[in-house]
Design an enzyme around this catalytic site. Structure first.
Site, PDB file in Angstrom:
ATOM      1  N   ASP A 168     -10.943  -7.958 -18.645  1.00 38.95           N
ATOM      2  CA  ASP A 168     -11.017  -9.157 -19.461  1.00 38.95           C
ATOM      3  C   ASP A 168      -9.644  -9.273 -19.901  1.00 38.95           C
ATOM      4  OD1 ASP A 168     -11.440 -10.859 -21.331  1.00 38.95           O
ATOM      5  OD2 ASP A 168     -13.297  -9.883 -22.489  1.00 38.95           O
ATOM      6  N   HIS A 202       0.822  -1.167   0.082  1.00 37.19           N
ATOM      7  CA  HIS A 202      -0.069  -0.004  -0.040  1.00 37.19           C
ATOM      8  C   HIS A 202       0.936   1.366  -0.077  1.00 37.19           C
ATOM      9  CE1 HIS A 202      -3.323   2.453   0.140  1.00 37.19           C
ATOM     10  NE2 HIS A 202      -4.187   1.719   1.010  1.00 37.19           N
ATOM     11  N   SER A 216     -25.203  10.366  -2.593  1.00 35.11           N
ATOM     12  CA  SER A 216     -24.861   9.442  -3.760  1.00 35.11           C
ATOM     13  C   SER A 216     -24.942   8.029  -3.570  1.00 35.11           C
ATOM     14  CB  SER A 216     -23.117   9.927  -4.053  1.00 35.11           C
ATOM     15  OG  SER A 216     -22.382   9.362  -2.987  1.00 35.11           O
TER      16      SER A 216
END
Length: 468
Positions: A410, A167, A284
């Site tokens: 993909d 991270h 939201s």
């Protein structure tokens, strides 16, 4: 407790950046900013992508795997820091990511007899079942690897790609940019699209107050100093782990979905309960989804003394919130954290209903994004994470985002059947867009078994009735 399935390690490959690239034959260093050092010893993010593939095991090893390894090498040409390591050279005033010619990315190849359909379902199952599908970072006294990859085949069912990412080197958006680039180059010849090509210029991040070293010293237990004396600390690169109630065998993970219709109903419900004389709420999909799941977790964990103080917290992308904005393809961390005080106490003392109270708090934190210029809140959070104070607070953090586009990645064999965050701690959640593409939000979470059962009941009931 022994796992009911086995994962057999077949080989460990070392994939270098494309060797014909002049750039891969040069040293490349990337300094850390305060956005990075905030996460310096934070536990790595582990995520696994599942892909259905009805081909035989021979087809996988003869066709699919060679393609993945070749396209990975092409991708590393653009992402050299991922093949390097996080280190602190003697001639450098601060830690950095260093790529040296010859550096490689470790890719473990494994075979699993686990139930592919269970692991890719929304059903609850022991959280430990996903752990064998990701590899660990290599950490030593002199540095740490940036990523580790694992490709696991489930014969005649599919395969998974697990990524473990440090991270302190890259945030979720950068990690997904790498993954999308890898998928793109598995189907297309170079070059990469401009939006997938990482931007490395660190001069766009300004730090006049020296927060990069201040955050670093918090991690090593020396918050009063801004010197670089910690370079030779033997535990400098050890990764932090959150305290967690319940043993590994007690933790379960599950996935829930909020459709666009569900989110609209929550929006209407909160609006009708909100005092119109007060400032308008930010309603939201992120705010409503997070607040509702948080509300359900609060209800599911009532009476649990280890969770008597529950903190609401999330990180937000700051690329377009800085002045001037940072390019969207900036590589590294560019997020800031937002967190609340004890929400269980706030909910009990609120005049609104419990869900509206959580929505209001989440909305307020979102509205503050980009307005705060100092890092006082981040200092408070980092102090809690790196001290005993963290043991009395239960953080419900968020990994991922519905905006990342996980289910569009993909590699040439179709969209993922499932994307799961393996590194979720007890009570934390992940977010992604729903796979069906209809505007809903998919949420993964980890809880103790009995709490997961209660959560499921509260979650379903709350969407079908008025929340008290």
């Amino acid at each position: 407790m022994a796992l009911p399935y086995s994962t057999k390690m077949l080989q460990v490959c070392h994939v270098p950046p494309f060797t014909d690239s002049p750039e891969s034959k040069k040293h490349f260093s990337l300094p850390l900013t305060y956005f990075d050092t905030f996460w310096f010893r934070f536990f790595p993010v582990k995520r696994v992508f599942f892909y259905s593939l009805a081909e035989t095991k021979n087809t996988f090893f003869n066709s699919v795997l060679p393609n993945l390894k070749h396209s990975l090498s092409l991708t590393l040409h653009y992402f050299l820091p991922l093949a390097g390591k996080l280190t602190w050279p003697q001639d450098s005033p601060k830690p950095l990511v260093l790529y040296t010619p010859g550096d490689v990315v470790s890719v473990s190849i494994a075979e699993s007899d686990a139930d592919f359909d269970l692991l890719t379902s929304n059903n609850a199952f022991p959280s430990s079942l996903l752990s064998p599908l990701v590899s660990s970072l290599h950490v030593s006294e002199t540095g740490a690897s940036v990523i580790a990859l694992q490709i696991t085949v489930f014969p005649n069912r599919g395969f998974s790609i697990g990524i473990t990412a440090h991270h302190a080197v890259l945030d979720g958006k950068s990690s997904m940019m790498f993954f999308k680039s890898w998928a793109y180059l598995s189907k297309q010849n170079p070059p990469l699209l401009p939006e997938l090509t990482p931007f490395y210029d660190r001069t766009v991040i300004k730090d006049p107050s020296g927060f990069d070293m201040k955050f670093l010293n918090y991690w090593i237990g020396n918050p009063g100093s801004t010197s670089s004396d910690c370079r030779n600390n033997s535990k400098l690169y050890e990764l932090y782990q959150f305290p967690s109630s319940g043993g590994p065998s007690d933790l379960y993970r599950a996935t829930v979905e909020l459709s666009r219709s569900d989110i609209d109903k929550l929006r209407q419900r909160v609006s009708s309960n909100w005092d119109s004389s007060k400032p308008e709420l930010q309603l939201s999909s992120f705010v409503l989804t997070y607040a509702y799941v948080f509300y359900c977790i609060i209800k599911a964990t009532e009476g649990d003394e280890s969770k008597r103080k529950v903190i609401l917290g999330f990180v937000a992308d700051y690329r377009n919130r800085l002045t001037p904005p940072v390019p969207e393809n900036y590589f590294g961390n560019c997020v800031r954290s937002k967190f609340s005080d004890d929400m269980r106490e706030q909910m009990h003392g609120s005049k609104e209903d419990s869900l509206t109270s959580v929505v209001a708090k989440t909305s307020g934190l979102v509205k503050e994004l980009g307005k705060e210029k100092d890092f006082k809140k981040e200092e408070e959070l980092l102090l809690k994470m790196t001290s005993k104070q963290s043991e009395i607070s239960y953080f419900v953090g968020v990994a991922g985002s519905p905006k990342f586009g996980f289910y569009g990645i993909d590699f040439g064999w179709g969209r993922p059947k499932k994307v799961s965050v393996v590194s979720l701690s007890n009570g934390s959640i992940s977010m992604a867009e729903c796979r069906d593409g209809n505007g809903g939000v998919e949420v993964g979470l980890v809880l103790e078994k009995y709490e997961m059962d209660v959560f499921g009941s509260v979650f379903v009931a709350g969407l079908s009735t008025n929340i008290p």
